[in-house]
Scaffold this active site. Sequence first.
Site, PDB file in Angstrom:
ATOM      1  N   THR A 123       0.837  -1.182   0.000  1.00 48.82           N
ATOM      2  CA  THR A 123       0.000   0.000   0.000  1.00 48.82           C
ATOM      3  C   THR A 123       0.880   1.243   0.000  1.00 48.82           C
ATOM      4  OG1 THR A 123      -1.756   1.120   1.231  1.00 48.82           O
ATOM      5  CG2 THR A 123      -0.098   0.024   2.533  1.00 48.82           C
ATOM      6  N   GLY A 128       2.561  -2.770   4.354  1.00 47.71           N
ATOM      7  CA  GLY A 128       3.134  -4.008   4.822  1.00 47.71           C
ATOM      8  C   GLY A 128       2.249  -5.071   5.424  1.00 47.71           C
ATOM      9  N   GLY A 129       0.930  -5.090   5.192  1.00 52.49           N
ATOM     10  CA  GLY A 129       0.130  -6.210   5.676  1.00 52.49           C
ATOM     11  C   GLY A 129       0.259  -6.428   7.171  1.00 52.49           C
TER      12      GLY A 129
END
Length: 524
Positions: free
Chosen positions: A337, A419-420
């Site tokens: 993102t 980064g999830g």
Amino acid sequence: MKASSTAGVICTPHPLATEAGLRVLDAGGTAIDAALAASAVLAVVYPHMTGLGGDALWLLSNGRQVDTLLGIGQAGQRLPDGGEITPRGPASAATTAGALRSWAMAKDWSRERWHSKLQWSDLLEPAITLARQGTPVSASQAFWQIQRRELIASLPDLTRLCCDASGQLLAEGATMHQPELTATLEQLARAGVDDFYEGELAAALAEGFTTLGNGLTRQDLQRTRAIHSKPLSIRYRQGTLFNFPPPTQGLYTLKALNALSHVALAEYENGGADYYHYLVEAIKAQLKVRNRELCDPAMGTLDTGDQLSFARSVADFAAIDPDIAVPWQETGRPADTVWFAACDREGRTACLMQSLFHDFGSGCVVGDTGILWLNRAAGFAKDPGHDNAWAPGKRPAHTLNPSCYLADDGGQFYYGTQGGDGQPQTQMVLATQLVDYQQPIEKALLTPRFLQGRSFFDSTDNLKLEQTISPTVGTELTHRGHDIEWIPELSPYTGLAGVLAIQPDGRREAMHDPRGQGSALGQA
């Protein structure tokens, strides 16, 4: 470099987006206007991470009140052709894109509440100009192209985006041309962004959906809505932390910090073994719970009030053993993102994240629009009995969760990262550095980070530590049961974060992560 000003500031992951946002601020635009212009530019110059075919979450603040806008797309009324969602390709492009619905809501907010006079043509002009003339491939895109060379070779749309006429990957600095995206941006400037869902562009997208066989229709686009809601919040030290409600993972970022509110972190050595152990154990517990229960709240029974209660925070803290690490066996959620933020002369702030889910999203461009579509449908649980399993009209569990902190003394921090699973982990480092240790933003961003679980490419579930963490700290963490792996200092695997701060005296500061090529600028 850090930007500092008594007027407006902006930081983004790409200098061209930062410059566009600053020009809007200088033209009298609001923080929302600047963020919209920057977001449109990022869709052109940073297409591997964000774009018009993604989702977006906005956090808006005047320094006293915080509001959230959730631009999250939903599943269509039927599954893709073949009946199964895949990680990439057409069958992963099975949710609508919510970003532009949130753009429309944010633009209305800017006009009606913050009294903006700017039009869509003003805000989209920088992106249109860049798209028309061609833009240089960023260092970030060049890096990710190499990592995803096999994916790019397998998907014709990515080949056209990322390769030259001979089929070689575009090198950093090479000119990238996107004529179809240029035309789409020009259409949005003429007709407004609702055209994406209801006008000529919606018709073109619907034709593209039919060709892809991703299960979406024009009616699904029309049903897409952005949601304005109050954020979740907790008291933390001498202030209040804010984050997003479900279906985002913001609840679990807050829960981890809520547990840590019961330990005086500032009494421990900054960057010592106790510091990292407490942060790692707090977030491990919450990611485990998240994997079990996070879903669209319209179709679940998650009680956020109970989850953020004092009693729950006490229990969560009591479950942390200060001397022994709990084994980690959870399935990770990789994602990518962009985070960026702007503050205007009046001290109003827009902080947001926009995403295609995984880098390059589904890898599919819809029709002749030039729009790379997200693969957020891959975020649905595979187990049909899970609350996060696919259903018509359902929003998938979401990783995006930008945050802010309003201190009792008037100070404000707005921050977030890509980064999830790494998002809440890096946010914990930033929050504790800024609040507990009262570090300036540049030191907070330079603080060594950790990543528990799988990173983007390896298959290990261990605890990754940046090499600037002391070896003795690593040894002590190993003794406590952590399975340590060292990664390079200032590693992009720990996310590309950013911070925008408003000091109690009114000075505004902004900085993007030294792990990337982002930038920050302030008004004179």
